[in-house]
Design a protein around this motif. Structure first.
Motif, PDB file in Angstrom:
ATOM      1  N   ARG A 110       0.828  -1.210   0.000  1.00  0.00           N
ATOM      2  CA  ARG A 110       0.000   0.000   0.000  1.00  0.00           C
ATOM      3  C   ARG A 110       0.864   1.262   0.000  1.00  0.00           C
ATOM      4  N   SER A 111       1.909   1.254   0.811  1.00  0.00           N
ATOM      5  CA  SER A 111       2.792   2.407   0.888  1.00  0.00           C
ATOM      6  C   SER A 111       3.480   2.665  -0.453  1.00  0.00           C
ATOM      7  N   LEU A 112       4.030   1.632  -1.059  1.00  0.00           N
ATOM      8  CA  LEU A 112       4.687   1.778  -2.362  1.00  0.00           C
ATOM      9  C   LEU A 112       3.698   2.219  -3.434  1.00  0.00           C
ATOM     10  N   ARG A 113       2.498   1.663  -3.392  1.00  0.00           N
ATOM     11  CA  ARG A 113       1.474   2.047  -4.366  1.00  0.00           C
ATOM     12  C   ARG A 113       1.156   3.525  -4.254  1.00  0.00           C
ATOM     13  N   ASP A 114       1.012   4.017  -3.029  1.00  0.00           N
ATOM     14  CA  ASP A 114       0.687   5.428  -2.822  1.00  0.00           C
ATOM     15  C   ASP A 114       1.816   6.339  -3.300  1.00  0.00           C
ATOM     16  N   ILE A 115       3.047   5.967  -3.001  1.00  0.00           N
ATOM     17  CA  ILE A 115       4.192   6.768  -3.441  1.00  0.00           C
ATOM     18  C   ILE A 115       4.285   6.779  -4.964  1.00  0.00           C
ATOM     19  N   ASN A 116       4.111   5.618  -5.584  1.00  0.00           N
ATOM     20  CA  ASN A 116       4.168   5.539  -7.047  1.00  0.00           C
ATOM     21  C   ASN A 116       3.056   6.356  -7.686  1.00  0.00           C
ATOM     22  N   GLU A 117       1.900   6.342  -7.057  1.00  0.00           N
ATOM     23  CA  GLU A 117       0.781   7.145  -7.573  1.00  0.00           C
ATOM     24  C   GLU A 117       1.117   8.630  -7.515  1.00  0.00           C
ATOM     25  N   GLN A 118       1.781   9.067  -6.454  1.00  0.00           N
ATOM     26  CA  GLN A 118       2.196  10.474  -6.357  1.00  0.00           C
ATOM     27  C   GLN A 118       3.187  10.832  -7.458  1.00  0.00           C
ATOM     28  N   PHE A 119       4.150   9.937  -7.719  1.00  0.00           N
ATOM     29  CA  PHE A 119       5.103  10.166  -8.803  1.00  0.00           C
ATOM     30  C   PHE A 119       4.386  10.270 -10.147  1.00  0.00           C
ATOM     31  N   LEU A 120       3.431   9.380 -10.372  1.00  0.00           N
ATOM     32  CA  LEU A 120       2.707   9.396 -11.646  1.00  0.00           C
ATOM     33  C   LEU A 120       1.866  10.653 -11.797  1.00  0.00           C
ATOM     34  N   ARG A 121       1.239  11.096 -10.714  1.00  0.00           N
ATOM     35  CA  ARG A 121       0.465  12.341 -10.773  1.00  0.00           C
ATOM     36  C   ARG A 121       1.365  13.534 -11.084  1.00  0.00           C
ATOM     37  N   ALA A 122       2.539  13.564 -10.462  1.00  0.00           N
ATOM     38  CA  ALA A 122       3.485  14.659 -10.730  1.00  0.00           C
ATOM     39  C   ALA A 122       3.959  14.623 -12.173  1.00  0.00           C
ATOM     40  N   ALA A 123       4.215  13.431 -12.698  1.00  0.00           N
ATOM     41  CA  ALA A 123       4.644  13.308 -14.091  1.00  0.00           C
ATOM     42  C   ALA A 123       3.533  13.744 -15.039  1.00  0.00           C
ATOM     43  N   THR A 124       2.303  13.403 -14.712  1.00  0.00           N
ATOM     44  CA  THR A 124       1.167  13.816 -15.541  1.00  0.00           C
ATOM     45  C   THR A 124       1.020  15.330 -15.525  1.00  0.00           C
ATOM     46  N   ARG A 125       1.128  15.915 -14.346  1.00  0.00           N
ATOM     47  CA  ARG A 125       1.039  17.372 -14.216  1.00  0.00           C
ATOM     48  C   ARG A 125       2.139  18.062 -15.024  1.00  0.00           C
ATOM     49  N   SER A 126       3.333  17.546 -14.928  1.00  0.00           N
ATOM     50  CA  SER A 126       4.469  18.118 -15.651  1.00  0.00           C
ATOM     51  C   SER A 126       4.247  18.024 -17.164  1.00  0.00           C
ATOM     52  N   THR A 127       3.748  16.888 -17.606  1.00  0.00           N
ATOM     53  CA  THR A 127       3.475  16.710 -19.036  1.00  0.00           C
ATOM     54  C   THR A 127       2.392  17.669 -19.498  1.00  0.00           C
ATOM     55  N   GLN A 128       1.351  17.836 -18.704  1.00  0.00           N
ATOM     56  CA  GLN A 128       0.278  18.756 -19.072  1.00  0.00           C
ATOM     57  C   GLN A 128       0.783  20.189 -19.140  1.00  0.00           C
ATOM     58  N   GLU A 129       1.626  20.574 -18.193  1.00  0.00           N
ATOM     59  CA  GLU A 129       2.182  21.926 -18.206  1.00  0.00           C
ATOM     60  C   GLU A 129       3.084  22.134 -19.415  1.00  0.00           C
ATOM     61  N   THR A 130       3.848  21.125 -19.758  1.00  0.00           N
ATOM     62  CA  THR A 130       4.722  21.223 -20.926  1.00  0.00           C
ATOM     63  C   THR A 130       3.894  21.355 -22.195  1.00  0.00           C
ATOM     64  N   LEU A 131       2.857  20.561 -22.301  1.00  0.00           N
ATOM     65  CA  LEU A 131       2.007  20.624 -23.501  1.00  0.00           C
ATOM     66  C   LEU A 131       1.266  21.950 -23.587  1.00  0.00           C
ATOM     67  N   ALA A 132       0.921  22.514 -22.446  1.00  0.00           N
ATOM     68  CA  ALA A 132       0.226  23.800 -22.452  1.00  0.00           C
ATOM     69  C   ALA A 132       1.134  24.905 -22.966  1.00  0.00           C
TER      70      ALA A 132
END
Length: 161
Positions: A110-132
């Motif tokens: 559960r802990s690893l899943r939550d941390i990985n989800e945070q990394f993925l959300r940050a990567a998604t946010r970064s990609t969206q900002e770059t595309l914008a």
């Protein structure tokens, strides 16, 4: 089938849970290092291990029901209930140790899943900002090597350089 077979299935399930911890840890290392090229492979491996864990869980459920019937408890008993209803002897300790180890592994997962989800959300946010920030007026180059975009409007140059 009996308690020996149940214990063997629990060992197998614990091994799969440990493998899942490893695969999630591996995925986390890729995400934290920015090595997104390999994340899809790591994610696929996590999903494959999850499928194996589900199959092992189904086998455990069937075996717990058989042992519960053998020990005179409800066939829909959980592993913790089976530990409580174990006959005198080593089985309560053995099954309790399995339960404790599996509970710890699930907490790690559960802990690893939550941390990985945070990394993925940050990567998604970064990609969206770059595309914008991408210029929507960008064009391709023509045969002469110049951009097909028309240049219009005034340009400012810093002549103090």
């Amino acid at each position: 089938m009996g308690a020996n077979e149940l214990s063997a299935l629990l060992w197998r399930e614990r091994e799969l849970l440990e493998l899942l911890v490893f695969k999630l840890d591996e995925e986390q290392l890729l995400l934290s290092a920015g090595r997104t090229r390999w994340v899809q492979h790591a994610t696929r491996e996590v999903e494959q291990v999850l499928d194996l864990v589900k199959e092992a869980g189904l086998g455990r459920t069937v075996e717990v029901a058989a042992v519960a019937a053998e020990w005179g408890t409800s066939q829909d008993a959980t592993l913790s209930e089976l530990v409580e209803q174990a006959p005198p002897g080593p089985w309560a300790d053995i099954l309790g140790a399995h339960l404790t180890a599996m509970t710890d592994l699930v907490a790690q997962i559960r802990s690893l899943r939550d941390i990985n989800e945070q990394f993925l959300r940050a990567a998604t946010r970064s990609t969206q900002e770059t595309l914008a920030g991408v210029d929507t007026q960008a064009t391709t180059y023509d045969a002469r090597g110049t951009s097909g975009a028309a240049t219009s409007g005034a340009r400012l140059f810093d002549q103090s350089l």
